[in-house]
Design a protein around this motif. Structure first.
Motif, PDB file in Angstrom:
ATOM      1  N   ILE A   1       0.836  -1.202   0.000  1.00 56.82           N
ATOM      2  CA  ILE A   1       0.000   0.000   0.000  1.00 56.82           C
ATOM      3  C   ILE A   1       0.873   1.255   0.000  1.00 56.82           C
ATOM      4  O   ILE A   1       1.858   1.320   0.723  1.00 56.82           O
ATOM      5  CB  ILE A   1      -0.885   0.059   1.264  1.00 56.82           C
ATOM      6  CG1 ILE A   1      -1.774  -1.156   1.357  1.00 56.82           C
ATOM      7  CG2 ILE A   1      -1.740   1.318   1.290  1.00 56.82           C
ATOM      8  CD1 ILE A   1      -2.515  -1.243   2.657  1.00 56.82           C
ATOM      9  N   ARG A   2       0.495   2.216  -0.826  1.00 53.46           N
ATOM     10  CA  ARG A   2       1.086   3.551  -0.755  1.00 53.46           C
ATOM     11  C   ARG A   2       0.005   4.575  -1.102  1.00 53.46           C
ATOM     12  O   ARG A   2      -0.960   4.260  -1.801  1.00 53.46           O
ATOM     13  CB  ARG A   2       2.252   3.694  -1.728  1.00 53.46           C
ATOM     14  CG  ARG A   2       3.583   3.116  -1.237  1.00 53.46           C
ATOM     15  CD  ARG A   2       4.097   3.797   0.023  1.00 53.46           C
ATOM     16  NE  ARG A   2       5.324   3.204   0.525  1.00 53.46           N
ATOM     17  CZ  ARG A   2       5.401   2.262   1.447  1.00 53.46           C
ATOM     18  NH1 ARG A   2       4.297   1.746   1.954  1.00 53.46           N
ATOM     19  NH2 ARG A   2       6.562   1.807   1.873  1.00 53.46           N
ATOM     20  N   PRO A   3       0.190   5.821  -0.624  1.00 55.51           N
ATOM     21  CA  PRO A   3      -0.792   6.862  -0.968  1.00 55.51           C
ATOM     22  C   PRO A   3      -0.821   7.123  -2.473  1.00 55.51           C
ATOM     23  O   PRO A   3       0.050   6.663  -3.214  1.00 55.51           O
ATOM     24  CB  PRO A   3      -0.264   8.095  -0.215  1.00 55.51           C
ATOM     25  CG  PRO A   3       0.645   7.558   0.846  1.00 55.51           C
ATOM     26  CD  PRO A   3       1.233   6.308   0.281  1.00 55.51           C
ATOM     27  N   ARG A   4      -1.784   7.886  -2.901  1.00 56.44           N
ATOM     28  CA  ARG A   4      -1.886   8.252  -4.310  1.00 56.44           C
ATOM     29  C   ARG A   4      -0.670   9.077  -4.729  1.00 56.44           C
ATOM     30  O   ARG A   4      -0.084   9.790  -3.939  1.00 56.44           O
ATOM     31  CB  ARG A   4      -3.166   9.064  -4.564  1.00 56.44           C
ATOM     32  CG  ARG A   4      -4.425   8.248  -4.310  1.00 56.44           C
ATOM     33  CD  ARG A   4      -5.676   8.969  -4.790  1.00 56.44           C
ATOM     34  NE  ARG A   4      -6.854   8.197  -4.400  1.00 56.44           N
ATOM     35  CZ  ARG A   4      -7.286   7.108  -5.029  1.00 56.44           C
ATOM     36  NH1 ARG A   4      -6.633   6.675  -6.081  1.00 56.44           N
ATOM     37  NH2 ARG A   4      -8.355   6.466  -4.616  1.00 56.44           N
ATOM     38  N   ARG A   5      -0.330   8.963  -6.011  1.00 55.82           N
ATOM     39  CA  ARG A   5       0.725   9.763  -6.647  1.00 55.82           C
ATOM     40  C   ARG A   5       2.115   9.489  -6.080  1.00 55.82           C
ATOM     41  O   ARG A   5       2.937  10.391  -5.961  1.00 55.82           O
ATOM     42  CB  ARG A   5       0.383  11.258  -6.586  1.00 55.82           C
ATOM     43  CG  ARG A   5      -0.941  11.558  -7.269  1.00 55.82           C
ATOM     44  CD  ARG A   5      -1.141  13.000  -7.627  1.00 55.82           C
ATOM     45  NE  ARG A   5      -2.405  13.164  -8.323  1.00 55.82           N
ATOM     46  CZ  ARG A   5      -2.534  13.308  -9.644  1.00 55.82           C
ATOM     47  NH1 ARG A   5      -1.474  13.263 -10.415  1.00 55.82           N
ATOM     48  NH2 ARG A   5      -3.714  13.466 -10.191  1.00 55.82           N
ATOM     49  N   PHE A   6       2.352   8.245  -5.709  1.00 55.71           N
ATOM     50  CA  PHE A   6       3.685   7.830  -5.279  1.00 55.71           C
ATOM     51  C   PHE A   6       4.362   6.912  -6.295  1.00 55.71           C
ATOM     52  O   PHE A   6       5.373   6.298  -5.992  1.00 55.71           O
ATOM     53  CB  PHE A   6       3.619   7.144  -3.909  1.00 55.71           C
ATOM     54  CG  PHE A   6       3.888   8.090  -2.767  1.00 55.71           C
ATOM     55  CD1 PHE A   6       5.117   8.097  -2.127  1.00 55.71           C
ATOM     56  CD2 PHE A   6       2.921   8.981  -2.339  1.00 55.71           C
ATOM     57  CE1 PHE A   6       5.374   8.973  -1.082  1.00 55.71           C
ATOM     58  CE2 PHE A   6       3.162   9.861  -1.300  1.00 55.71           C
ATOM     59  CZ  PHE A   6       4.402   9.849  -0.666  1.00 55.71           C
ATOM     60  N   GLY A   7       3.797   6.792  -7.497  1.00 54.29           N
ATOM     61  CA  GLY A   7       4.451   6.007  -8.544  1.00 54.29           C
ATOM     62  C   GLY A   7       4.106   4.535  -8.547  1.00 54.29           C
ATOM     63  O   GLY A   7       4.868   3.709  -9.068  1.00 54.29           O
ATOM     64  N   LYS A   8       2.931   4.167  -7.995  1.00 51.80           N
ATOM     65  CA  LYS A   8       2.546   2.751  -7.965  1.00 51.80           C
ATOM     66  C   LYS A   8       2.381   2.197  -9.377  1.00 51.80           C
ATOM     67  O   LYS A   8       2.868   1.114  -9.688  1.00 51.80           O
ATOM     68  CB  LYS A   8       1.236   2.558  -7.182  1.00 51.80           C
ATOM     69  CG  LYS A   8       1.343   2.789  -5.685  1.00 51.80           C
ATOM     70  CD  LYS A   8       0.131   2.276  -4.942  1.00 51.80           C
ATOM     71  CE  LYS A   8      -1.119   3.085  -5.193  1.00 51.80           C
ATOM     72  NZ  LYS A   8      -1.064   4.455  -4.660  1.00 51.80           N
TER      73      LYS A   8
END
Length: 406
Positions: A45-52
């Motif tokens: 999981i990562r927040p939005r706009r972190f390059g997932k």
């Protein structure tokens, strides 16, 4: 300015396009062997706009057997180009992005099935050389996404063909359902015979490897209680900087653009970083990385800032990228700030007044516990509204990471 200067990949999620169109890529391929050493089913999981999305696109390109011949072109100049792993180019890849599933609740199951059907048909066209004509005919005739999955499962098991499942935005439409339709409707699709839970049951055992990303662990807990969810690696220190940009990566990127004349020769890189830090930096996703690694920058924001510098020779007048306002509006809906009970309003008040809160961080939790204030702070952490600032005994100090979030 150097005519061969790499373009900035602002808003680009296609790894192959970035490499083949001479765009700047922050190399994350050194994480591939680390991921291979984890259990086969990974949840991150990562927040939005972190390059997932671009990270998943890179994974796809690396492991896809249909792209094996392009390995040198795509990865030759990257870390893994010099250190390929045994699994490179081994898999047939099913790559899903559930942000494409939408529509009203009455059409949700139909839209989900249609999306699955389209993606599976695309999968079969890519890998058709591995399958016999009569199987392909049966496969394409089926108008059910879950039936296509079942057919594929039987055939690949018989032929011993290894499959890799990648899911981006796994919780996108379920979060919307939870917010807009309430827990009962959400429960109906994620529990018992709900269509979303049903498809996750089919994934289990079908794929040799699975990599799933999203912005919260809520849906995972609800749809995968039959799964072993010990593969949740979001807070492991070795993956703290896998998405977003580290200080070292930002410094290297800015030095490159100064060297090729993209930003003025007189630019002070350290001053630029100091200007960005209060706005875009200070994320830490692992307690064990708190004092051993630099903090993580929001990658989208760094590229936004640098693009302004290249275009205008100065920092943007508005430090917050206007495109992120959509994300924060989504977040506001998900958090239902206007419907919070007293305990959760108290959490928000404490954070607003002091900038932080002492709590425990929960790795996974069902939707039914979102009203629990402790669970609520963990949700804020996964959304990127809070980050790890320190420890207090065996508790965690979670605080507002930067001005952008504040």
């Amino acid at each position: 300015m150097d005519q061969n200067m790499k373009r900035l990949p602002y808003g680009i999620n296609d790894f192959e396009a970035v490499i083949e169109q001479n765009q700047y890529y922050v190399d994350k391929t050194m994480y591939l062997p680390l991921l291979e050493n984890q259990p086969s089913n990974i949840f991150f999981i990562r927040p939005r706009r972190f390059g997932k999305s671009i990270f998943l696109s890179m994974l796809h390109a690396y492991y896809d057997c249909s792209k094996k011949e392009k390995f040198q072109t795509l990865f030759g100049d990257l870390w893994v180009g010099k250190h390929p792993t045994p699994l490179q180019g081994k898999y047939q890849i099913l790559h899903l992005d559930f942000s494409y599933v939408g529509g009203g609740i009455e059409k949700l199951e139909e839209n989900f099935n249609m999306y699955l059907r389209v993606k599976l048909d695309g999968f079969m066209r890519v890998y058709q050389e591995f399958y016999l004509a009569d199987f392909k005919e049966r496969f394409f005739k089926s108008d059910s996404g879950t039936e296509k999955l079942a057919l594929l499962q039987d055939e690949t098991a018989t032929k011993n063909l290894p499959l890799y499942l990648i899911i981006d935005e796994y919780d996108n439409f379920t979060n919307t359902v939870l917010n807009e339709q309430g827990e009962n409707v959400y429960w109906a699709i994620t529990h018992a015979d709900g269509f979303y839970r049903d498809v996750f049951k089919k994934f289990k055992g079908m794929f040799e490897r699975i990599f799933i990303t999203g912005v919260s662990p809520v849906t995972l807990d609800d749809v995968t209680s039959g799964f072993n969810i010990g593969w949740h690696i979001s807070t492991k220190p070795e993956f703290n900087q896998m998405l977003g940009f580290s200080m070292e990566e930002v410094r290297k990127m800015f030095a490159y653009y100064k060297e090729v004349g993209g930003i003025p020769a007189a630019s002070d890189i350290e001053a630029m970083i100091d200007e960005m830090k209060p706005w875009y930096d200070n994320y830490c996703f692992s307690e064990d990385a708190l004092h051993t690694q630099s903090k993580v920058f929001n990658s989208d924001m760094v590229i936004y800032y640098l693009r302004n510098y290249i275009d205008r020779g100065e920092a943007p007048k508005q430090m917050i990228d206007p495109n992120t306002m959509t994300d924060y509006n989504k977040m506001k809906k998900l958090l239902q700030l206007d419907k919070l009970d007293g305990d959760r309003k108290g959490v928000i008040r404490t954070i607003a007044e002091t900038g932080q809160i002492v709590t425990t961080l929960e790795e996974t939790f069902p939707a039914s516990r979102l009203t629990n204030p402790q669970t609520f702070t963990s949700l804020l952490f996964y959304y990127g509204m809070l980050t790890i600032k320190g420890t207090f005994g065996d508790m965690m100090i979670l605080g507002i990471p930067n001005n952008n979030v504040r």
